[in-house]
Design an enzyme around this catalytic site. Sequence first.
Site, PDB file in Angstrom:
ATOM      1  N   ASP A  89       0.860  -1.175   0.000  1.00 22.40           N
ATOM      2  CA  ASP A  89       0.000   0.000   0.000  1.00 22.40           C
ATOM      3  C   ASP A  89       0.902   1.231   0.000  1.00 22.40           C
ATOM      4  OD1 ASP A  89       0.851   0.520   2.481  1.00 22.40           O
ATOM      5  OD2 ASP A  89      -1.094   0.460   3.442  1.00 22.40           O
ATOM      6  N   SER A  90       0.305   2.382  -0.242  1.00 24.40           N
ATOM      7  CA  SER A  90       1.106   3.566  -0.563  1.00 24.40           C
ATOM      8  C   SER A  90       1.620   4.293   0.662  1.00 24.40           C
ATOM      9  CB  SER A  90       0.240   4.536  -1.350  1.00 24.40           C
ATOM     10  OG  SER A  90      -0.832   4.971  -0.527  1.00 24.40           O
ATOM     11  N   GLY A  91       1.125   3.920   1.830  1.00 25.32           N
ATOM     12  CA  GLY A  91       1.441   4.679   3.028  1.00 25.32           C
ATOM     13  C   GLY A  91       0.394   5.740   3.325  1.00 25.32           C
ATOM     14  N   GLY A  92      -0.446   6.023   2.356  1.00 26.38           N
ATOM     15  CA  GLY A  92      -1.452   7.074   2.541  1.00 26.38           C
ATOM     16  C   GLY A  92      -2.315   6.825   3.775  1.00 26.38           C
ATOM     17  N   PHE A  93      -2.908   5.652   3.825  1.00 27.50           N
ATOM     18  CA  PHE A  93      -3.820   5.348   4.926  1.00 27.50           C
ATOM     19  C   PHE A  93      -3.114   5.432   6.277  1.00 27.50           C
ATOM     20  CE2 PHE A  93      -5.978   2.348   7.789  1.00 27.50           C
ATOM     21  CZ  PHE A  93      -7.258   2.885   7.768  1.00 27.50           C
ATOM     22  N   ASP A 143      -2.700   8.347  -1.864  1.00 31.46           N
ATOM     23  CA  ASP A 143      -3.996   9.042  -1.872  1.00 31.46           C
ATOM     24  C   ASP A 143      -4.217   9.777  -0.570  1.00 31.46           C
ATOM     25  OD1 ASP A 143      -4.108   6.708  -0.389  1.00 31.46           O
ATOM     26  OD2 ASP A 143      -6.214   6.338  -0.815  1.00 31.46           O
ATOM     27  N   GLN A 194     -11.645   7.590  -4.411  1.00 28.58           N
ATOM     28  CA  GLN A 194     -12.056   8.206  -3.152  1.00 28.58           C
ATOM     29  C   GLN A 194     -13.370   8.970  -3.385  1.00 28.58           C
ATOM     30  OE1 GLN A 194     -10.946   7.701  -0.208  1.00 28.58           O
ATOM     31  NE2 GLN A 194      -8.819   6.977  -0.401  1.00 28.58           N
ATOM     32  N   GLY A 221     -10.919   4.148   1.263  1.00 26.57           N
ATOM     33  CA  GLY A 221     -11.715   4.987   2.153  1.00 26.57           C
ATOM     34  C   GLY A 221     -13.022   4.370   2.616  1.00 26.57           C
ATOM     35  N   ASP A 271      -8.150  -7.252   0.994  1.00 30.92           N
ATOM     36  CA  ASP A 271      -7.147  -7.440   2.040  1.00 30.92           C
ATOM     37  C   ASP A 271      -7.780  -6.991   3.336  1.00 30.92           C
ATOM     38  OD1 ASP A 271      -6.793  -4.394   1.652  1.00 30.92           O
ATOM     39  OD2 ASP A 271      -5.565  -4.847   3.407  1.00 30.92           O
ATOM     40  N   CYS A 309     -12.717 -28.246   7.895  1.00 22.82           N
ATOM     41  CA  CYS A 309     -11.516 -27.531   7.443  1.00 22.82           C
ATOM     42  C   CYS A 309     -10.333 -28.492   7.404  1.00 22.82           C
ATOM     43  CB  CYS A 309     -11.223 -26.379   8.401  1.00 22.82           C
ATOM     44  SG  CYS A 309      -9.684 -25.502   8.054  1.00 22.82           S
ATOM     45  N   CYS A 311      -7.051 -27.372   7.210  1.00 23.37           N
ATOM     46  CA  CYS A 311      -5.840 -26.578   7.431  1.00 23.37           C
ATOM     47  C   CYS A 311      -4.878 -27.354   8.334  1.00 23.37           C
ATOM     48  CB  CYS A 311      -6.192 -25.214   8.029  1.00 23.37           C
ATOM     49  SG  CYS A 311      -6.418 -25.200   9.812  1.00 23.37           S
ATOM     50  N   CYS A 314      -6.349 -27.597  11.937  1.00 18.77           N
ATOM     51  CA  CYS A 314      -7.509 -28.482  12.119  1.00 18.77           C
ATOM     52  C   CYS A 314      -7.141 -29.948  11.914  1.00 18.77           C
ATOM     53  CB  CYS A 314      -8.643 -28.060  11.183  1.00 18.77           C
ATOM     54  SG  CYS A 314      -9.444 -26.523  11.739  1.00 18.77           S
ATOM     55  N   HIS A 340      -5.185 -20.861  11.078  1.00 17.95           N
ATOM     56  CA  HIS A 340      -6.519 -21.353  10.699  1.00 17.95           C
ATOM     57  C   HIS A 340      -7.323 -20.277   9.968  1.00 17.95           C
ATOM     58  CE1 HIS A 340     -10.513 -23.069  10.708  1.00 17.95           C
ATOM     59  NE2 HIS A 340     -10.922 -21.909  11.182  1.00 17.95           N
TER      60      HIS A 340
END
Lengths: 376, 376
Positions: A89-93, A143, A194, A221, A271, A309, A311, A314, A340
């Site tokens: 990610d861009s670092g914006g958030f 952004d 946005q 956003g 994500d 499951c 995994c 499990c 899990h």
Amino acid sequence: MFEVLKKEGAARRGVFTTPHGVVETPAFMNVGTSAAIKGGVSSFDLKELKCQIELSNTYHLHVRPGDELIRDLGGLHRFMNWDRPILTDSGGFQVFSLASLNSISDEGVTFASHIDGKRIFMGPEESMRIQSNLASTVAMAFDQCIGNPSTRKEAEIAAERTVLWLKRCQKEMARLNSLETTINPKQMLFGINQGGVFDDLRVEHMKRIADLDLDGYAIGGLAVGETAQEMYRVIESVEPHAPAGKIRYLMGVGTCENIIEAVARGVDLFDCVMPSRNARHGHLVTHEGIINLNNQKYERDPRPIDEACSCPVCRRYSRAYLRHLLKAKETLGQRLAVMHNLYFYNTLMEDIRASLDEGRFEAFRRENSEKLGTRI
Amino acid sequence: MFEVLKKEGAARRGVFTTPHGVVETPAFMNVGTSAAIKGGVSSFDLKELKCQIELSNTYHLHVRPGDELIRDLGGLHRFMNWDRPILTDSGGFQVFSLASLNSISDEGVTFASHIDGKRIFMGPEESMRIQSNLASTVAMAFDQCIGNPSTRKEAEIAAERTVLWLKRCQKEMARLNSLETTINPKQMLFGINQGGVFDDLRVEHMKRIADLDLDGYAIGGLAVGETAQEMYRVIESVEPHAPAGKIRYLMGVGTCENIIEAVARGVDLFDCVMPSRNARHGHLVTHEGIINLNNQKYERDPRPIDEACSCPVCRRYSRAYLRHLLKAKETLGQRLAVMHNLYFYNTLMEDIRASLDEGRFEAFRRENSEKLGTRI
């Protein structure tokens, strides 16, 4: 490059081809903020958990250990020993949520590091340079993020600035990708939509960035406090205006129900820290709904977390054992719980893809969307 | 059953056969106090780390989650999904070091749990019942531990009581092993030699317990603050009086150097939290000596922790990456560091065994004993 293989309503089954391999979509990215999945999960574990694409954070890696250090060691793929796609990610958030903000202008943002208080300036060019140093597969445009609630005026200004910044990101990335010393000269760029919860601003903004022919389009956003219904409405509004031939990424989302509902509205990529964060607190997703392993009733329960499951957790350990580990604050408990939940999310996406392949996504959605969100 | 395959000086190459499989000796037990290795290492990881035998703690498991719960779930092997040998200590050491002691008599010890302050009574019979519920491969006798320094009188009283308690342990285990409901009716019993740093008390005590025909003999009450030289002297004193045909276990030891030196004095089995605890603080063992990964000089070091090591961590990750994880307090850093140190200890034992097999242990000891203990 993105190819839509099949559609069912607005839902899309696709393939996203990158310099680090292919991502079958819809897909969920597993979040390794500081080049590691929280809870002690390694890049080798991620493969066992069926992770297709990992996400790391530009802001976090810039402040520690430093993007130049990672560049000097060959880039993020080599640093964390992961050969599949990475999105940064861009670092914006993070700049707008984690750091102490000092000032913001069209140039960029000045803020204080959450580690040592050091004054840092980041604008679109800086974000692109950091992400180029990290050499991720996909870089996100820088952004301006706004809180919720925000006024229409605030949303308008941020959206306008995000377009301005996006063009500068595109230009800077082209320059960086052309340099001989660049580790990943085929780095891809996603723009971020946005406009807060104002549908007309969102649509107008999406139309403007759609023209820029980016590698993918994110909806940013959202999942910042608005209701799920508002979020779904915004997705429905912008979806018709996002380029049909490009991958669509809903940032920071979410619950299994959110994901199924967003796929139904045309989203391809997700994500979220939720599955790993919830796991560390004993909240585990199962095919029957969400269980809280701290509950007394699991104290002597010999069954796996989810009998349906397969995994690594499990297949091997009981609810009683996991509950004991969590109660005893053994880090192994957190680790197994995170494993899990990530496996569950990654196989949920497999199941969504299979249902799309077989033209029965709507039935899958009806059967699972609400159920998977229920606390049992 | 223990068989000595070969001797070189006092050092012994042996095979310890148990109801849960064979342990090649000299061996190091990996410590999973509360049924989990600290740092997020699972029972499956332990196999990859070449662990032959795991050690868990009677006291910890009694107070949480409770030995009856573990019995009801099929015993500790099933609970933690580990099918190789498990040794449980008796709780003696923890009762005297961790809990708040209320009173001690020939009957046993009354103390307050370190978890919730609950008043608990534990004597030899209680310890045996708990360990029978855990169904470990080897149970340790309940002994009275003394601090260092202690007076000769204190050491004498504790040694005397430890003999008394050992006989009661033996009797109670015979009874428990004969019950139809016992999970592991072939549970083995080790006695523990006490006597502080007083050689004559140690020898006298060992002679008395040697007569009891136990499955193994431990030297307890060392590595509690006395010098390494004192410890080696005590081992040398008691070794001639320990039954030659039985396995010998030096409790809570130690550094790589301590282990090599104790093997040279006839010890077959070890356990220690040191490799995992040190690892969590960035102190890692290598074939060249001990490194502190927190040092600035490793910040951009692309090499593995130890270039001569083929553990899962050294095969995959750099010192720079591990240092970053430790600095960022990512639990993955602790996990990888612990994995390396445990693998190193387990392969050190392999190397010791190979040198004994090939009649070159003394050369191995000269080359490695001091070097492995050096901070580089």
